[in-house]
Design an enzyme around this catalytic site. Structure first.
Site, PDB file in Angstrom:
ATOM      1  N   CYS A  21       0.765  -1.290  -0.084  1.00 28.71           N
ATOM      2  CA  CYS A  21      -0.100  -0.050  -0.074  1.00 28.71           C
ATOM      3  C   CYS A  21       1.133   1.316  -0.238  1.00 28.71           C
ATOM      4  CB  CYS A  21      -0.760  -0.039   1.310  1.00 28.71           C
ATOM      5  SG  CYS A  21      -2.311   1.328   1.280  1.00 28.71           S
ATOM      6  N   GLY A  63      -1.442   1.967  -7.249  1.00 32.77           N
ATOM      7  CA  GLY A  63      -2.259   2.152  -8.490  1.00 32.77           C
ATOM      8  C   GLY A  63      -1.428   3.363  -9.348  1.00 32.77           C
ATOM      9  N   GLU A  81      -9.953  -0.643  -5.776  1.00 33.35           N
ATOM     10  CA  GLU A  81      -8.924  -1.249  -5.144  1.00 33.35           C
ATOM     11  C   GLU A  81      -9.565  -2.558  -4.598  1.00 33.35           C
ATOM     12  OE1 GLU A  81      -6.190   0.344  -2.376  1.00 33.35           O
ATOM     13  OE2 GLU A  81      -6.987   2.254  -2.626  1.00 33.35           O
ATOM     14  N   CYS A 134      -4.598   5.917  -4.396  1.00 32.43           N
ATOM     15  CA  CYS A 134      -4.320   4.454  -4.496  1.00 32.43           C
ATOM     16  C   CYS A 134      -2.785   4.874  -4.821  1.00 32.43           C
ATOM     17  CB  CYS A 134      -4.809   3.470  -5.091  1.00 32.43           C
ATOM     18  SG  CYS A 134      -3.962   1.851  -5.323  1.00 32.43           S
ATOM     19  N   HIS A 155      -1.823  -5.075 -10.423  1.00 31.70           N
ATOM     20  CA  HIS A 155      -2.777  -4.040 -11.064  1.00 31.70           C
ATOM     21  C   HIS A 155      -3.062  -4.451 -12.642  1.00 31.70           C
ATOM     22  CE1 HIS A 155      -2.482  -1.020  -8.002  1.00 31.70           C
ATOM     23  NE2 HIS A 155      -1.414  -1.831  -7.455  1.00 31.70           N
TER      24      HIS A 155
END
Length: 269
Positions: A74, A212, A200, A209, A151
């Site tokens: 994260c 991301g 997410e 994010c 992703h």
């Protein structure tokens, strides 16, 4: 047993941080994380972050999404934890070791080298990850990138008109992604400047994010859409991502502490 917590956020992506580096807390389970994350009956957060001692690095960071699932990385939480720690650190995560450097309400994070081979995403079977031969409604041919977690990145001029709340959960849970996937929907809004929304995995639509933003910037750089330094605008604010082929990703941006408190562990166990 009353347990202290720290509420933090990075661009509105919010976290409950349990700091067990010096004083242990009871075992965190998915059930506990989900109960604490509930915004009506718990403290409320997108992710619960558990800090623990590490045998190899300065400390260990574990990450639980609001659905209780434990995940590998994260980026926004990494910046928040850097500010909480207050000095440069090497952090062990399930997605690999990251290096953080705090500075005046913001932080830079070395997110490691992105991976593109289909086994590392991971995908259910071999395919071209630069333009996956798959589509879901108006979305097709994403790039797949692992930046500590998986992703799928869609960069399209029509991004603002696409209902990510509808398509995100379908793509997240598609069997082609055996560990599910984060869904990134972006479009170019200026020179080296991307607008991004992220569905997410295990948390849904969030205001920001970090991983991301990293994955999307890497995809755009590889496609020649932007240069090696990219501004990524998310609903919660902006991040700066730097990456050169074959090197680590550097993510920079703000994070902040919101408040501190305690809770009764047995109320959520």
């Amino acid at each position: 047993m009353r347990v202290p917590f720290i509420k933090m956020h990075g661009l509105g992506n919010d976290f409950i941080v349990l700091d067990a580096r010096e004083e242990a807390v009871p075992a965190v389970t998915g059930q506990v994380a989900k109960a604490l994350a509930d915004r009506r009956t718990g403290i409320g957060c997108d992710q619960l972050i558990l800090l623990e001692p590490s045998e190899r690095e300065d400390f260990r960071m574990r990450i639980f999404n609001s659905d209780g699932g434990e995940v590998e990385a994260c980026g926004n939480a990494s910046r928040a934890v850097a500010i909480l720690h207050g000095s440069p650190a090497s952090i062990e995560t399930a997605g690999g070791v990251i290096a953080v450097t705090p500075a005046d309400g913001s932080a830079s994070v070395d997110m490691g080298v992105p991976r593109f081979d289909w086994q590392s995403i991971p995908l259910e079977y071999a395919m071209d990850t630069a333009a996956m031969p798959l589509g879901w409604g108006p979305l097709g041919a994403p790039m797949a990138v692992n930046v500590g977690n998986p992703h799928a990145v869609f960069i399209t001029p029509s991004a603002p008109e696409i209902d990510l709340a509808h398509w995100g959960p379908q793509i997240e849970s598609d069997p082609v992604f055996p560990q599910r996937v984060n869904v990134n929907l972006a479009h170019l809004i200026g020179d080296d400047h991307l607008s991004l929304r992220v569905w997410e995995r295990g948390a849904g639509l969030t205001r920001a994010c970090g991983t991301g933003a990293c994955a999307t910037a890497v995809a755009a750089i590889r496609q020649g859409i932007v240069g090696e330094t990219v501004r990524v605008s998310l609903p919660g604010g902006d991040l700066t991502i730097k990456w050169r082929e074959g090197e680590s990703i550097t993510m920079s941006g703000p994070a902040a502490e919101s408040f501190r408190g305690t809770f009764e562990w047995d109320d959520f166990a």
